[in-house]
Design an enzyme around this catalytic site. Structure first.
Site: not given
Ligand code: APR
Length: 276
Positions: A135, A143, A177, A260
């Site tokens: 991403h 730009c 730009c 994690a």
């Molecule tokens: N350890 C592991 N998981 C965790 C922790 C932690 N300490 N804290 C929160 N989470 C989990 C949440 O339960 C949730 O399921 O991390 C996840 C985060 O989810 P999102 O915010 O949706 O993040 P992500 O899956 O990376 O989003 C995908 O969406 O907005 C777009 O481009 C953006 O890359 C992003 C994509």
């Protein structure tokens, strides 16, 4: 950290380590949750302060930028300021240790570990990992019109030098730009945009060929990244998920339902102890 984990979870980590020990190819997909313990809010967290009335989906799109470039640019400058002093946490560090094969010499010689991330921060790199960024990158700019990369080294006149300074000061002033006058935007893949071709090809190849796929800290809601676990499963891989909260993923074999930062160090030290 281990003390925080239940006996059941420790047993599940052992089970995951058993699968990983015999795997020649491992593919890991990280999401915002892996950086949560470094103090970076995830995308599904409610935004705070000035931004509490906006959702990430309303700001991270080409339509939003076309409608109100200053609003979107300000949000990213705010995010940059928020992220600038954040450091890798034990999950990033354990992963880097595993990937570098430092403590896992016997295993590493037989194992290829590909790390794919949806995160735009650079905490994996700061920890010493190599990651495929699906991403984009929070700290890069390009730009919005002619797509040319806007780099500090291109600052060869006063105007561009000033622009670079503004970006560094997290100013919300829009930057033009130097090539075409279009607005500079962050080099991030927004909702509705295509993923970088090479990164996506590498990610698909790693997912399709791995024996174990680990999904860490992702809500598994955003495609195509969320489809990588399904691709791995269709090709016979076992799927491990590390997330304290449930996700809609239906392909998971082992769920390690904890943070994690607690699970990854235990998983890596369990692998370390088993020098087969
Ligand atoms: N350890 C592991 N998981 C965790 C922790 C932690 N300490 N804290 C929160 N989470 C989990 C949440 O339960 C949730 O399921 O991390 C996840 C985060 O989810 P999102 O915010 O949706 O993040 P992500 O899956 O990376 O989003 C995908 O969406 O907005 C777009 O481009 C953006 O890359 C992003 C994509």
């Amino acid at each position: 950290m281990v003390a925080e984990l239940s006996t059941k979870l420790v047993a599940q980590v052992e089970q995951a380590a058993k699968l990983l020990r015999s795997a020649k190819q491992v593919c890991i997909l990280s999401g915002a949750g892996i950086s949560a313990e470094s103090g970076i809010p995830t995308f599904r967290d409610k935004q705070t302060g000035l931004w509490e009335n906006f959702s990430a989906e309303d700001l991270a799109s080409p339509t939003a930028f076309a409608r109100d470039p200053k609003l979107v640019w300000s949000w990213y400058q705010w995010r940059r300021e928020l992220v600038q002093d954040k450091a890798p946490n034990p999950a990033h560090r354990a992963l880097a240790k595993w990937q570098q094969g430092l403590a896992l010499k016997n295993l590493a010689s037989k194992q290829r570990l590909t790390l794919i991330t949806q995160n735009v921060d650079d905490l994996h790199e700061q920890a010493g990992s190599e990651a495929i960024h699906l991403h984009g990158h929070l700290w890069r700019n390009r730009c919005s019109q002619c797509d040319s990369v806007f780099v500090e080294s291109s600052a060869n006149n006063e105007e561009t030098k000033n622009a670079v300074e503004k970006i560094k000061r997290f100013s919300d002033e829009l930057i033009a730009c130097p090539q075409c006058g279009g607005y500079i935007r962050p080099d991030i893949v927004w909702f509705g945009e295509s993923l970088p071709v090479e990164a996506w090809q590498q990610a698909e190849e790693a997912a399709a060929n791995c024996e174990v796929f680990i999904s860490i800290g992702t809500s598994s809601l955003v495609y195509p990244a969320a489809g990588l676990a399904q691709l791995a499963k269709q090709n016979g891989a076992k799927i491990i998920e590390i997330n304290p909260n449930p996700t809609p993923s239906t392909v998971v074999d082992i769920t390690l339902a904890a943070k994690a930062g607690a699970v990854m160090p235990l998983l890596v030290s369990t692998l370390e102890q088993s020098k087969s």
